[in-house]
Design a protein around this motif. Structure first.
Motif, PDB file in Angstrom:
ATOM      1  N   LYS A  12       0.832  -1.209   0.000  1.00 18.12           N
ATOM      2  CA  LYS A  12       0.000   0.000   0.000  1.00 18.12           C
ATOM      3  C   LYS A  12       0.864   1.256   0.000  1.00 18.12           C
ATOM      4  CE  LYS A  12      -3.582   0.142   2.749  1.00 18.12           C
ATOM      5  NZ  LYS A  12      -4.455   0.327   3.945  1.00 18.12           N
ATOM      6  N   GLN A  13       1.968   1.246   0.759  1.00 19.42           N
ATOM      7  CA  GLN A  13       2.802   2.433   0.869  1.00 19.42           C
ATOM      8  C   GLN A  13       3.435   2.786  -0.466  1.00 19.42           C
ATOM      9  OE1 GLN A  13       2.925   4.479   3.559  1.00 19.42           O
ATOM     10  NE2 GLN A  13       3.971   5.830   2.113  1.00 19.42           N
ATOM     11  N   PHE A  16       0.854   4.603  -2.321  1.00 20.03           N
ATOM     12  CA  PHE A  16       0.663   5.911  -1.703  1.00 20.03           C
ATOM     13  C   PHE A  16       1.779   6.879  -2.133  1.00 20.03           C
ATOM     14  CE2 PHE A  16      -2.291   5.294   2.197  1.00 20.03           C
ATOM     15  CZ  PHE A  16      -3.224   4.692   1.381  1.00 20.03           C
ATOM     16  N   ASP A  17       3.019   6.365  -2.196  1.00 16.18           N
ATOM     17  CA  ASP A  17       4.125   7.199  -2.670  1.00 16.18           C
ATOM     18  C   ASP A  17       3.917   7.595  -4.126  1.00 16.18           C
ATOM     19  OD1 ASP A  17       5.334   7.014  -0.220  1.00 16.18           O
ATOM     20  OD2 ASP A  17       6.722   5.418  -0.798  1.00 16.18           O
ATOM     21  N   TYR A  47      -7.119   1.912  -3.103  1.00 11.41           N
ATOM     22  CA  TYR A  47      -6.029   2.609  -2.422  1.00 11.41           C
ATOM     23  C   TYR A  47      -6.050   4.102  -2.751  1.00 11.41           C
ATOM     24  CZ  TYR A  47      -3.785  -1.753  -0.898  1.00 11.41           C
ATOM     25  OH  TYR A  47      -3.497  -2.948  -0.289  1.00 11.41           O
ATOM     26  N   GLU A  50      -8.645   5.766  -0.658  1.00 10.37           N
ATOM     27  CA  GLU A  50      -8.184   5.864   0.731  1.00 10.37           C
ATOM     28  C   GLU A  50      -7.141   6.969   0.868  1.00 10.37           C
ATOM     29  OE1 GLU A  50      -5.923   3.059   4.065  1.00 10.37           O
ATOM     30  OE2 GLU A  50      -6.900   2.139   2.313  1.00 10.37           O
ATOM     31  N   TRP A  51      -6.208   7.055  -0.107  1.00  9.09           N
ATOM     32  CA  TRP A  51      -5.164   8.075  -0.044  1.00  9.09           C
ATOM     33  C   TRP A  51      -5.770   9.466  -0.156  1.00  9.09           C
ATOM     34  CZ3 TRP A  51      -3.383  11.918  -3.326  1.00  9.09           C
ATOM     35  CH2 TRP A  51      -2.157  12.491  -2.973  1.00  9.09           C
ATOM     36  N   GLU A  52      -6.764   9.637  -1.047  1.00  6.04           N
ATOM     37  CA  GLU A  52      -7.386  10.944  -1.207  1.00  6.04           C
ATOM     38  C   GLU A  52      -8.133  11.377   0.051  1.00  6.04           C
ATOM     39  OE1 GLU A  52      -9.833  11.140  -4.674  1.00  6.04           O
ATOM     40  OE2 GLU A  52      -8.175  11.919  -5.865  1.00  6.04           O
ATOM     41  N   GLN A  54      -7.227  10.705   3.025  1.00  9.59           N
ATOM     42  CA  GLN A  54      -6.220  11.098   4.012  1.00  9.59           C
ATOM     43  C   GLN A  54      -5.458  12.350   3.594  1.00  9.59           C
ATOM     44  OE1 GLN A  54      -3.647   7.748   4.706  1.00  9.59           O
ATOM     45  NE2 GLN A  54      -5.335   6.357   5.213  1.00  9.59           N
ATOM     46  N   HIS A  55      -5.470  12.641   2.291  1.00 10.26           N
ATOM     47  CA  HIS A  55      -4.759  13.806   1.771  1.00 10.26           C
ATOM     48  C   HIS A  55      -5.715  14.613   0.891  1.00 10.26           C
ATOM     49  CE1 HIS A  55      -1.759  10.689   2.601  1.00 10.26           C
ATOM     50  NE2 HIS A  55      -0.942  11.676   2.887  1.00 10.26           N
TER      51      HIS A  55
END
Length: 337
Positions: A12-13, A16-17, A47, A50-52, A54-55
């Motif tokens: 996942k990371q 995310f990167d 993913y 989920e990333w959006e 959080q950011h």
């Protein structure tokens, strides 16, 4: 030269990167290769969503911007002196009002763009071009046959777990799978028209402001207009006109309404004007009948056509009329002796 081994599926990371623009060239290429497999895209979009969350990206607050815009306009109208920060050139004059209007427009465009992009992420879209039909299965086992020039939007996540609701623009046949938890399946065509079922087979037509539902087997509930509903039985045919009038009939052959799956068009006392509308909806070809009496003639029968010209030629022969091409349009005219 050695290459770095990448895990399968990606951590996942790592994704995310990638979303944050921090991936190496090798990682970007590996992700691109991984996304070539369609089944991997579901995890990718999950993913990304989920990333959006959080950011969060910048979202324009449109109303305050418009309020500031109106206040600026009023100030400019009461202040004759030009703003010292606005450069004026010959032949192209910019005022404070123009700049504020431009700024408000940009904020509004950003807001709309952000809203639309979230729709792309949340829904998987199935689309057919003019003259194309397509059959596929959804993740809950439901089979969908999508007619030409139609679009179906299906939630990417938790479909069948937290509801089964799809959005249709066009025409499709649904063979809905019954789930152990008796979860309902909803086809929504607009804010005030939807078809709700448990497990059944039916056709939904939704183009412009017209709606039709034909039930082959099972039972469905049609929700139309605020607070109104109708239970349908096999063989029922209902139509909602542009004016909101509901019409109900019974047909002994509901399967004929999905004959387009075999590129067959079934007409039962159908006016020539309606057939011309159908040709435009399915093939994108504009056909005009120049004579009103000819346009109201009714046709019955089954016609095989994979291209619009085939159906138009059959229609012209049956009417004993003549065909005149007028640019991108075809005119059907009566033969004058």
């Amino acid at each position: 030269m050695t290459t770095e081994a990448m895990p399968e599926p990606p951590p996942k990371q790592l994704l995310f990167d990638f979303f944050a623009g921090k991936s190496t060239a090798l990682q970007k290429q590996w992700i691109a290769d991984w996304l070539k497999e369609s089944e991997n895209r579901v995890l990718y979009y999950q993913y990304l969503n989920e990333w959006e969350s959080q950011h969060p990206q910048y979202r324009a607050d449109v109303q305050p911007a418009l309020d500031r815009f109106r206040a600026a306009v009023q100030q400019v109208e009461t202040t004759p002196e030009p703003s010292p920060f606005v450069a004026v050139s010959r032949g192209d004059s910019w005022s404070s009002r123009s700049i504020w209007f431009w700024a408000a427009s940009v904020l509004l465009a950003l807001s709309i763009g952000g809203y639309l992009s979230r729709g792309v992420i949340r829904y998987e879209t199935y689309h057919t071009a003019y003259g194309e039909t397509r059959t596929f299965k959804l993740s809950d086992g439901t089979t969908v046959a999508l007619n030409a020039n139609s679009t179906l939007r299906v939630p990417r996540w938790r479909f069948g777990q937290q509801g089964r609701e799809v959005k249709l623009d066009g025409e499709a046949e649904f063979s809905v799978s019954h789930l152990p938890n008796h979860q309902r399946f909803i086809v929504r065509t607009s804010t005030d028209f939807a078809v709700e079922v448990l497990g059944t087979e039916f056709v939904v037509y939704a183009r412009d402001q017209r709606r039709k539902v034909i039930l082959s087997r099972g039972q469905v509930k049609v929700l139309y207009q605020p607070g109104k509903q109708l239970l349908m039985k096999p063989g029922d045919w209902i139509a909602l006109s542009e004016s909101g009038q509901l019409q109900r009939k019974i047909t002994a052959q509901p399967a004929k309404f999905s004959s387009w799956k075999q590129h067959r068009f079934t007409f039962d006392q159908t006016s020539v004007a309606e057939i011309c509308q159908l040709i435009h909806e399915n093939f994108g070809l504009t056909v005009r009948v120049t004579d009103s009496t000819l346009a109201q003639r009714q046709i019955s029968g089954v016609f095989k056509a994979e291209k619009p010209d085939e159906l138009v030629d059959d229609l012209v022969d049956l009417l004993q009329a003549r065909l005149v091409k007028n640019g991108d349009r075809i005119d059907i005219q009566p033969i004058v002796n």
